[in-house]
Design a protein around this motif. Sequence first.
Motif, PDB file in Angstrom:
ATOM      1  N   ALA A 173       0.908 -11.463   0.993  1.00  0.00           N
ATOM      2  CA  ALA A 173       0.594 -12.584   1.891  1.00  0.00           C
ATOM      3  C   ALA A 173       1.273 -12.396   3.244  1.00  0.00           C
ATOM      4  CB  ALA A 173       1.025 -13.900   1.253  1.00  0.00           C
ATOM      5  N   LEU A 174       2.512 -11.927   3.252  1.00  0.00           N
ATOM      6  CA  LEU A 174       3.218 -11.685   4.509  1.00  0.00           C
ATOM      7  C   LEU A 174       2.557 -10.555   5.295  1.00  0.00           C
ATOM      8  CD1 LEU A 174       6.923 -12.004   3.300  1.00  0.00           C
ATOM      9  CD2 LEU A 174       5.579 -13.680   4.569  1.00  0.00           C
ATOM     10  N   LEU A 187       8.822 -13.859  11.646  1.00  0.00           N
ATOM     11  CA  LEU A 187       8.841 -14.845  10.568  1.00  0.00           C
ATOM     12  C   LEU A 187       8.615 -14.177   9.218  1.00  0.00           C
ATOM     13  CD1 LEU A 187       6.754 -17.673  12.249  1.00  0.00           C
ATOM     14  CD2 LEU A 187       9.223 -17.540  12.027  1.00  0.00           C
ATOM     15  N   ALA A 188       7.728 -13.180   9.181  1.00  0.00           N
ATOM     16  CA  ALA A 188       7.483 -12.477   7.926  1.00  0.00           C
ATOM     17  C   ALA A 188       8.728 -11.737   7.459  1.00  0.00           C
ATOM     18  CB  ALA A 188       6.316 -11.505   8.097  1.00  0.00           C
ATOM     19  N   LEU A 189       9.452 -11.129   8.382  1.00  0.00           N
ATOM     20  CA  LEU A 189      10.693 -10.439   8.012  1.00  0.00           C
ATOM     21  C   LEU A 189      11.725 -11.431   7.480  1.00  0.00           C
ATOM     22  CD1 LEU A 189      11.017  -7.939  10.993  1.00  0.00           C
ATOM     23  CD2 LEU A 189      10.521  -7.365   8.607  1.00  0.00           C
ATOM     24  N   ARG A 190      11.785 -12.591   8.101  1.00  0.00           N
ATOM     25  CA  ARG A 190      12.757 -13.591   7.644  1.00  0.00           C
ATOM     26  C   ARG A 190      12.429 -14.092   6.247  1.00  0.00           C
ATOM     27  NH1 ARG A 190      13.916 -18.501  11.657  1.00  0.00           N
ATOM     28  NH2 ARG A 190      14.503 -16.727  12.945  1.00  0.00           N
ATOM     29  N   THR A 378       3.911 -25.874  14.876  1.00  0.00           N
ATOM     30  CA  THR A 378       4.036 -24.467  14.487  1.00  0.00           C
ATOM     31  C   THR A 378       5.440 -24.172  13.972  1.00  0.00           C
ATOM     32  OG1 THR A 378       2.362 -23.778  16.083  1.00  0.00           O
ATOM     33  CG2 THR A 378       3.895 -22.097  15.318  1.00  0.00           C
ATOM     34  N   ALA A 379       6.452 -24.681  14.671  1.00  0.00           N
ATOM     35  CA  ALA A 379       7.836 -24.461  14.241  1.00  0.00           C
ATOM     36  C   ALA A 379       8.092 -25.085  12.873  1.00  0.00           C
ATOM     37  CB  ALA A 379       8.799 -25.037  15.277  1.00  0.00           C
ATOM     38  N   ALA A 380       7.567 -26.284  12.660  1.00  0.00           N
ATOM     39  CA  ALA A 380       7.748 -26.935  11.365  1.00  0.00           C
ATOM     40  C   ALA A 380       7.062 -26.145  10.261  1.00  0.00           C
ATOM     41  CB  ALA A 380       7.207 -28.367  11.415  1.00  0.00           C
ATOM     42  N   GLY A 381       5.854 -25.644  10.540  1.00  0.00           N
ATOM     43  CA  GLY A 381       5.147 -24.849   9.544  1.00  0.00           C
ATOM     44  C   GLY A 381       5.839 -23.549   9.226  1.00  0.00           C
ATOM     45  N   ALA A 382       6.624 -23.024  10.183  1.00  0.00           N
ATOM     46  CA  ALA A 382       7.374 -21.788   9.959  1.00  0.00           C
ATOM     47  C   ALA A 382       8.700 -22.033   9.251  1.00  0.00           C
ATOM     48  CB  ALA A 382       7.621 -21.087  11.289  1.00  0.00           C
TER      49      ALA A 382
END
Length: 443
Positions: A173-174, A187-190, A378-382
């Motif tokens: 998924a990432l 974000l994917a790395l985090r 966007t920030a909340a979704g991340a």
Amino acid sequence: MSEVTQAVGRTVEHGLGTPAFMIVASMAALLATAGFHTWWVRRHGHAPPADDAGARPPAVEPPAGAAGPAASAPEGGAAAEESALWRMRTTVRDAPGSLAVLCAALADRGVDILSLQTHPLADGTVDEFLLRAPGGLTGTELAATVSAAGGADTWTERADAHDLVDAPARALALAARTALDPAELPLALRQLLGRCTVRSLPARAPGADGVPAEGTLEGTVLRLRAPEGGVITVERPYLPFTPAEFARARALAELDARLGPRLPRGRDVLTLPQGSDITVRRADSRDLRAAKAMHERCSEQTLGMRYHGPVGDADRYLNHLLSPRHGRTLAVQTASGRIVGLGHLLWDGDETEVALIVEDAWQRRGIGSELLSRLVATAAGAGCASVYALTRASNTGMVAAMRGLGLPLDYQVEEGTLVITARLDPASPAAARPPHGERVGRE
């Protein structure tokens, strides 16, 4: 059965005597009883007893002298003990039976192992567990149990339902998110590596030239080459990275590099309260010329409010701001294609900054609030816990836009600069509020 019925009909039709009629009547009653019995068995034969509607397994009588469950349970039944999810890492000796001893020790404490990943090392194995433990068991007690069973360098952290996702499925998924949008790579790395800090360094930054193409692994720090020549640094001070984690992170970065520059194609066409149509879309470094043209149409006051420095230096920030490596940028353009506003969401280590600029002629039309609400969603979704904005106290438009979010705000003045921090709750309506303008279409 149909033949017997026909025989009965013929017998009655021909007017048989009383003995024969009695025999036929008895046969008819027998057939009716058999038919009713067949219907009843088919209707009720597989239904459980009324007191077993919960599909409980059949009770097993305990051996003589043993106390069954009913003997040990308190009268009236006992509620199941609450449980908690934990993530745990520990280093285990690479020897037969070492993992079995550790698992047995966890079982003795009533801990259920939901998943297990192994990270081979030169002199052992780092085992990563997802555990369901009794609610009263603390992380310190879990670590002590594992250490007594031979584990070393044990680390524990509370988990949640998101950690129940299968690890290969999460990695796929990432990868899909990264393939669709280059801004998703940090974000994917985090999410791939857990709680860590991801920073992007431009190619000319100190230390960016000394990283080989394959990247480096140095304990708690990963360095990966970015496609545009910079360096992506991933750091987590509490836990060293394993070679397996390094390989996964490098695979994501290589995927991003192979796909090259790209942006999602979605864009929203909105009608502002004043009646003008605008388009909100993603922007990147390919919009550099249009963004500089907007700067030229902005007043010195507007540029000073946004960049907090000499107005002549405003353009040199744009390359950094428009790069998807550093965050996400939204552009507002008119029907003629002219950019009149930019909103930036910047991944600043563990924190997230939001910044806005709107051309003077288009201010006070709700464009800033429109951009801000989308960036905050966007920030909340991340999974960001908060976003902050740097501005001046005299920037009433930015202050009003932050207040309009309907989120808890903190205000702090640092060296003449006002820092407004909004605390996010991904589940709250304010973190995913609809656009202010009326949506008239989506391309």
